[in-house]
Design a protein around this motif. Structure first.
Motif, PDB file in Angstrom:
ATOM      1  N   LEU A 260       5.000   5.310   2.068  1.00 24.69           N
ATOM      2  CA  LEU A 260       5.223   6.712   2.436  1.00 24.69           C
ATOM      3  C   LEU A 260       5.522   6.867   3.921  1.00 24.69           C
ATOM      4  N   ALA A 261       4.851   6.093   4.765  1.00 22.19           N
ATOM      5  CA  ALA A 261       5.111   6.166   6.202  1.00 22.19           C
ATOM      6  C   ALA A 261       6.551   5.758   6.511  1.00 22.19           C
TER       7      ALA A 261
ATOM      8  N   PRO B 173       0.843  -1.193   0.000  1.00 22.43           N
ATOM      9  CA  PRO B 173       0.000   0.000   0.000  1.00 22.43           C
ATOM     10  C   PRO B 173       0.887   1.256   0.000  1.00 22.43           C
ATOM     11  N   LEU B 174       0.479   2.249  -0.759  1.00 23.50           N
ATOM     12  CA  LEU B 174       1.243   3.491  -0.834  1.00 23.50           C
ATOM     13  C   LEU B 174       1.421   4.108   0.541  1.00 23.50           C
ATOM     14  N   SER B 175       0.407   4.039   1.382  1.00 15.87           N
ATOM     15  CA  SER B 175       0.489   4.649   2.712  1.00 15.87           C
ATOM     16  C   SER B 175       1.615   4.036   3.542  1.00 15.87           C
ATOM     17  N   LYS B 176       1.823   2.732   3.426  1.00 15.80           N
ATOM     18  CA  LYS B 176       2.888   2.071   4.197  1.00 15.80           C
ATOM     19  C   LYS B 176       4.267   2.473   3.675  1.00 15.80           C
TER      20      LYS B 176
ATOM     21  N   SER C 174       7.985  -2.739   4.492  1.00  7.63           N
ATOM     22  CA  SER C 174       7.182  -1.812   3.696  1.00  7.63           C
ATOM     23  C   SER C 174       7.450  -1.997   2.204  1.00  7.63           C
TER      24      SER C 174
END
Length: 121
Positions: free
Chosen positions: A19-20, A14-17, A68
């Motif tokens: 980026l985090a 997932p992009l959110s992971k 990630s």
């Protein structure tokens, strides 16, 4: 110690992971250091990234990057070699790594580095 290292499938990232993981200045410095090589040992990564962090903190950051999907870890004897999963990430998120690596480097907060040195003593 097992030679098996978990790496998520690129289609499950997932992009959110991603980026985090990249949002932390220390991990971003590590990604820049890995990107500048064809592979770097875990023990050399802190020096190449200009970080003064404890071994446990470095291991934590390396695990976050691997889980990630940003890096791939290859076991080579008693060493672990990190490489950037550039082709896979470029296929999944075109332009993301180029943008991240082209952005100005941010300093790792001094208090975090100082806290690491104090805890090491």
């Amino acid at each position: 110690m097992s030679d098996e290292v978990f790496h998520p499938a690129v289609e499950d990232l997932p992009l959110s992971k991603v980026l985090a993981a990249l949002a932390d200045p220390a991990r971003l410095a590590m990604v820049r250091a890995v990107a500048a090589t064809d592979g770097v040992s875990c023990t050399r990564l802190g020096q190449d990234a200009g970080l003064e962090l404890s071994k446990s903190t470095m291991s934590h950051h390396q695990r976050i990057l691997r889980e990630s999907g940003i890096t791939r870890t290859r076991v080579q004897g008693s060493h672990r070699i990190l490489r950037l999963r550039r082709e896979e990430l470029d296929a999944r998120f075109p332009g993301l790594l180029d943008a991240v690596l082209a952005a100005p480097a941010e300093p790792v907060p001094v208090r975090a580095a100082r806290r690491e040195r104090v805890n090491a003593h």
